[in-house]
Design an enzyme around this catalytic site. Structure first.
Site, short mmCIF file in Angstrom:
data_model
loop_
_atom_site.label_atom_id
_atom_site.label_comp_id
_atom_site.label_asym_id
_atom_site.label_seq_id
_atom_site.Cartn_x
_atom_site.Cartn_y
_atom_site.Cartn_z
N CYS A 26 0.63 -0.99 -0.22
CA CYS A 26 -0.63 0.81 -0.05
C CYS A 26 0.78 1.65 -0.06
O CYS A 26 2.29 1.44 -0.33
CB CYS A 26 -0.77 -0.27 1.54
SG CYS A 26 -0.52 -0.38 2.61
N HIS A 533 8.99 -23.51 19.09
CA HIS A 533 8.29 -23.73 18.22
C HIS A 533 7.32 -25.38 18.62
O HIS A 533 8.47 -26.12 18.59
CB HIS A 533 8.91 -23.51 16.70
CG HIS A 533 7.94 -23.99 15.79
ND1 HIS A 533 6.78 -25.32 15.07
CD2 HIS A 533 7.34 -22.78 14.55
CE1 HIS A 533 6.30 -24.31 14.09
NE2 HIS A 533 6.13 -23.21 13.96
#
Length: 609
Positions: A26, A533
């Site tokens: 953007c 993780h």
């Protein structure tokens, strides 16, 4: 650092190009959709020449600033040919996320043309009022045509942009928009007739120049029809027959049905805005001034930008934009305040000064939002107060915008200009004053590495890492996931768990708890960045079976509980429950060594700073 090197570093630290599903941008942000956000190294990214990393709306956003377009091109060169598919791991995005992503993707590309045209119209007006430009001259006519074109032909331009976003032929979409403005049709509109017939069906005549919603509805119909036709028309004749049928069906249906509906929607929204800005201007502007920052931060401003553009195109002014700019000048005050306050932190001063320039001169606030407001809550509160006060002034004076651009140089384009200048001075000055008088710290801010490198680290200090779960410890190379076993994510070890309790393997601050709860990041005082993780591909579970009890910002001691995970359920659902412990910035330390102490749960790493 060059843009090309920055692009390479960004791709490296988001988990490599294999972790990228899609990338768009953007005005200030690279918007990644990643396969697994836990593979991205947020801390490493934020050490690069960027402003901030933001995770929201299913996107991993890297805030770059005004040169985002150049960086985007270099990142795309690094990524190569990736499929621009904004989904990950087969998950379907939320409906509202899709809606805002489509709106932003449609209007963001045309904003520069609208800003440039709006400023040109304002310059023409000022030159004419000053007597330097004759309204009857050819120069005036040519400049006016240039400034008015994007607004008059908005249905065509939006047709291209929306068509591209919906992955339908943008030139067919543009042709439909052009049909609404074609001279033969416009002659019917200007003839005074209210209704004509098309093959015996009445068509209500309307002027579609400067409209937004009719072409939006038309392209939605075009997309649905395109899918249908391509399903049934043989491929050998699709390139000829499909476009003809799309034009002959969509254009008349738009004129008969969607056009009048779209115009009515636009008029209804315009009347609603007019009511809010006339009957309740003080409340409306004050409220938006207070919450406008939050609206922009979460991308919700894209819901009102189409209405603002429609107002500018059809009426020549918009009553909400001045308050949008109030939040911009409040942001500039916040950035300058932080610049003054952070005398002993050159890195933060540098970022604050860049954010100030972006907001003050161009009206772009994302660097302030993500670089300051998200870091200092008090700063957000001060700026919101300043924006609210300025918004109330806007409502009292009834200030209107004649174009969409912001920044100090556009002050003369607002009406009345002196009232607008006073209101923006209040937003800027009040925000700056609150920062300087009350300060922003909610916790002690450490000096930057440039000023005091490794202030908390002692040379030779050794950090010990224990297993976060009880179980069988194995080497990282044994993990059944190449990303981890290859060591690309950093050195570490793995544990096959035997119970559900999860503990902190090291003392530090919880810097990351991923929304799906399958990964936790902890940073120690000496700068060790550790990632836990939990399981392989467990991101797909979206947090199910995870009960993580810590939040970002929590300080934990080694061995403190982080929560529980139902590893049995993970296995039952076909997931590998192996827990990986990784030092994601291992290259910064002189030694990271495995020290197996037992076959149960006392395995550890030693890290020499």
């Amino acid at each position: 650092m060059s843009n090309k090197q920055l692009a390479k570093d960004i791709v490296k630290n988001i988990g490599g190009k294999g972790n990228v599903v899609s990338l768009t941008h953007c005005v200030t942000r690279l918007r990644f959709v990643l396969k697994d956000e836990s593979l991205a190294k947020k801390a490493e990214l934020e050490k690069l020449d960027i402003i901030q990393v933001v995770q929201q709306a299913g996107q991993y956003q890297v805030v770059i600033g005004q040169n985002v377009g150049e960086v985007y091109e270099d990142v795309m060169d690094v990524l190569g040919d990736i499929k621009q598919n904004p989904t990950k791991n087969g998950q379907k995005p939320k409906v509202m996320d899709q809606v805002f992503e489509i709106i932003s993707g449609t209007f963001a590309p045309i904003i520069p043309a609208i800003m440039g045209s709006g400023l040109l119209k304002a310059v023409i007006q000022m030159l004419t009022m000053a007597g330097w430009l004759d309204a009857k001259s050819g120069t005036y006519a040519i400049l006016s045509a240039t400034g008015n074109a994007v607004f008059y032909f908005l249905p065509i331009i939006l047709g291209v942009s929306f068509g591209l976003k919906l992955k339908v032929n943008p030139y067919i979409a543009a042709t439909i928009g052009a049909a609404l403005l074609e001279p033969n049709f416009m002659n019917l509109v200007s003839s005074g007739k209210k209704v004509v017939d098309f093959v015996g069906i009445p068509v209500v005549l309307m002027n579609y120049s400067s409209t937004v919603f009719p072409i939006i509805l038309a392209v939605l119909l075009l997309k649905a029809l395109d899918v249908l036709l391509k399903r049934y028309i043989p491929k050998s004749v699709q390139s000829i027959v499909t476009p003809m049928l799309e034009l002959i069906l969509v254009a008349p249906i738009t004129m008969m049905v969607f056009g009048p509906i779209g115009v009515s929607i636009g008029e209804w929204i315009a009347k609603l805005f007019a009511w809010a800005m006339v009957k309740n201007a003080i409340i409306s502007c004050g409220l938006f001034g207070a919450v406008g920052i939050i609206i922009v931060a979460f991308g919700l401003h894209w819901a009102v930008i189409p209405v603002i553009i429609m107002n500018l195109a059809s009426q020549g002014f918009d009553p909400l934009l001045p308050t949008v700019q109030s939040t911009g000048f409040a942001a500039a005050g916040a950035a300058l305040g932080l610049f003054i306050l952070r005398k002993n932190n050159s890195k933060e001063r540098q970022n604050a000064l860049a954010a100030f320039a972006s907001a003050f001169f161009a009206g772009i606030t994302e660097p302030v939002i993500y670089g300051i407001y998200f870091k200092y809550r008090k700063s957000l509160i001060y700026a919101s107060i300043a924006g609210m006060v300025s918004g109330i002034i806007n409502g009292i004076i009834q200030i209107k915008a004649t174009q969409i651009a912001g920044g100090v140089f556009t002050i003369p384009t607002f009406k009345p200009a002196f009232g607008y200048a006073f209101s923006m001075l209040v937003a800027f000055g009040l925000s700056l004053a609150l920062h300087l008088i009350l300060g922003v710290d909610t916790k002690k801010v450490q000096p930057s590495q440039d000023d005091k490198k490794h202030i908390d680290a002692k040379v030779g200090q050794v950090e010990q890492v224990i297993a976060p779960v009880s179980g069988k410890t194995t080497a990282l190379s044994e993990v059944k996931d190449e990303v981890f076993s290859s060591g690309k994510m950093g050195k570490g070890f793995a544990v096959y768990p035997t119970n559900n309790n999860l503990y902190a393997p090291i003392a530090g601050t919880v810097t990351t708890v991923f929304p799906t709860k399958h990964a936790i990041g902890i940073t120690t005082e000496s700068g060790v960045e550790l990632l836990i993780h939990i399981g392989i591909d467990t991101v797909n579970l979206k947090g199910e079976f995870f009960n993580i009890t810590v939040s970002e910002g929590d300080v934990v001691a080694q061995g403190d509980s982080l929560g529980t995970v139902d590893f049995t359920k993970l296995v039952e659902n076909g997931y590998d429950p192996t827990v990986m412990v990784l030092i994601t910035n291992d290259a910064k330390f002189s030694k990271v060594q495995e020290e197996w102490q037992s076959e149960d749960n006392d395995s550890m790493l030693s890290i020499t700073v």
